[in-house]
Write a protein that holds these residues in place. Sequence first.
Motif, PDB file in Angstrom:
ATOM      1  N   THR A   2      48.837 -19.643-120.736  1.00  0.00           N
ATOM      2  CA  THR A   2      48.852 -21.724-120.291  1.00  0.00           C
ATOM      3  C   THR A   2      47.477 -21.580-118.969  1.00  0.00           C
ATOM      4  O   THR A   2      46.808 -22.436-118.551  1.00  0.00           O
ATOM      5  CB  THR A   2      49.409 -21.904-118.813  1.00  0.00           C
ATOM      6  N   TYR A   7      43.199 -23.011-126.851  1.00  0.00           N
ATOM      7  CA  TYR A   7      43.841 -22.125-127.815  1.00  0.00           C
ATOM      8  C   TYR A   7      44.118 -21.296-129.733  1.00  0.00           C
ATOM      9  O   TYR A   7      43.608 -21.723-130.006  1.00  0.00           O
ATOM     10  CB  TYR A   7      45.258 -23.478-128.576  1.00  0.00           C
ATOM     11  N   ASN A  64      55.969 -21.214-135.560  1.00  0.00           N
ATOM     12  CA  ASN A  64      55.459 -22.260-134.538  1.00  0.00           C
ATOM     13  C   ASN A  64      56.604 -23.561-134.906  1.00  0.00           C
ATOM     14  O   ASN A  64      56.475 -24.489-135.311  1.00  0.00           O
ATOM     15  CB  ASN A  64      54.109 -22.731-134.600  1.00  0.00           C
ATOM     16  N   TYR A  70      51.061 -23.970-128.046  1.00  0.00           N
ATOM     17  CA  TYR A  70      49.555 -24.649-127.999  1.00  0.00           C
ATOM     18  C   TYR A  70      48.881 -23.874-129.036  1.00  0.00           C
ATOM     19  O   TYR A  70      48.562 -22.990-127.999  1.00  0.00           O
ATOM     20  CB  TYR A  70      49.388 -24.666-126.675  1.00  0.00           C
ATOM     21  N   CYS A  71      49.211 -23.880-130.724  1.00  0.00           N
ATOM     22  CA  CYS A  71      48.415 -22.804-131.222  1.00  0.00           C
ATOM     23  C   CYS A  71      48.421 -23.695-132.391  1.00  0.00           C
ATOM     24  O   CYS A  71      48.893 -24.651-132.603  1.00  0.00           O
ATOM     25  CB  CYS A  71      49.032 -21.838-131.434  1.00  0.00           C
ATOM     26  N   ARG A  72      47.226 -23.084-133.478  1.00  0.00           N
ATOM     27  CA  ARG A  72      47.104 -23.898-135.082  1.00  0.00           C
ATOM     28  C   ARG A  72      47.563 -22.933-135.769  1.00  0.00           C
ATOM     29  O   ARG A  72      47.846 -21.551-135.059  1.00  0.00           O
ATOM     30  CB  ARG A  72      45.841 -24.147-135.480  1.00  0.00           C
TER      31      ARG A  72
END
Length: 143
Positions: A2, A7, A64, A70-72
């Motif tokens: 964080t 990200y 996910n 918080y990622c792709r």
Amino acid sequence: WTTVQGYPTLCVSKRDGRYVIRQTSRYEHTGKLPIKAFNSDVAVVLDKEEHEFNIDVAGFPLINVGQAAYCRVSYDWETVLQDHLTDLTLLAPRDKAGILMNLFLNFARAGDERIDQMLELVSCYTGETDWVVVDALLNVLDV
């Protein structure tokens, strides 16, 4: 995770029967990333650049879950996505939209995906009526 800018992108592929998740970032950092993986409600912590999972997954090997981290996530077309296109219909609307938008953003921003793959993925969303998915489709198709 964080406290760093940007990200990560989680690149998911399959190698020798194992799922491989490789963590990359435009900002040249990787960190500890808690994420729900492989359709499980149990979070795992991705704490290194590459992880291998020797696991049988029924249905789509979703990373996910719930699109909460918080990622792709970028699924390799040849080893993962192409083999599980029919499984997309079984996912929650938020996850369907996430997969579509992540593939599109990879295509649009970096040219990493081919247009024929994008169109094949879009065709899997025929008949969708959930607004989250329809909105993602409209954004991808720029309608």
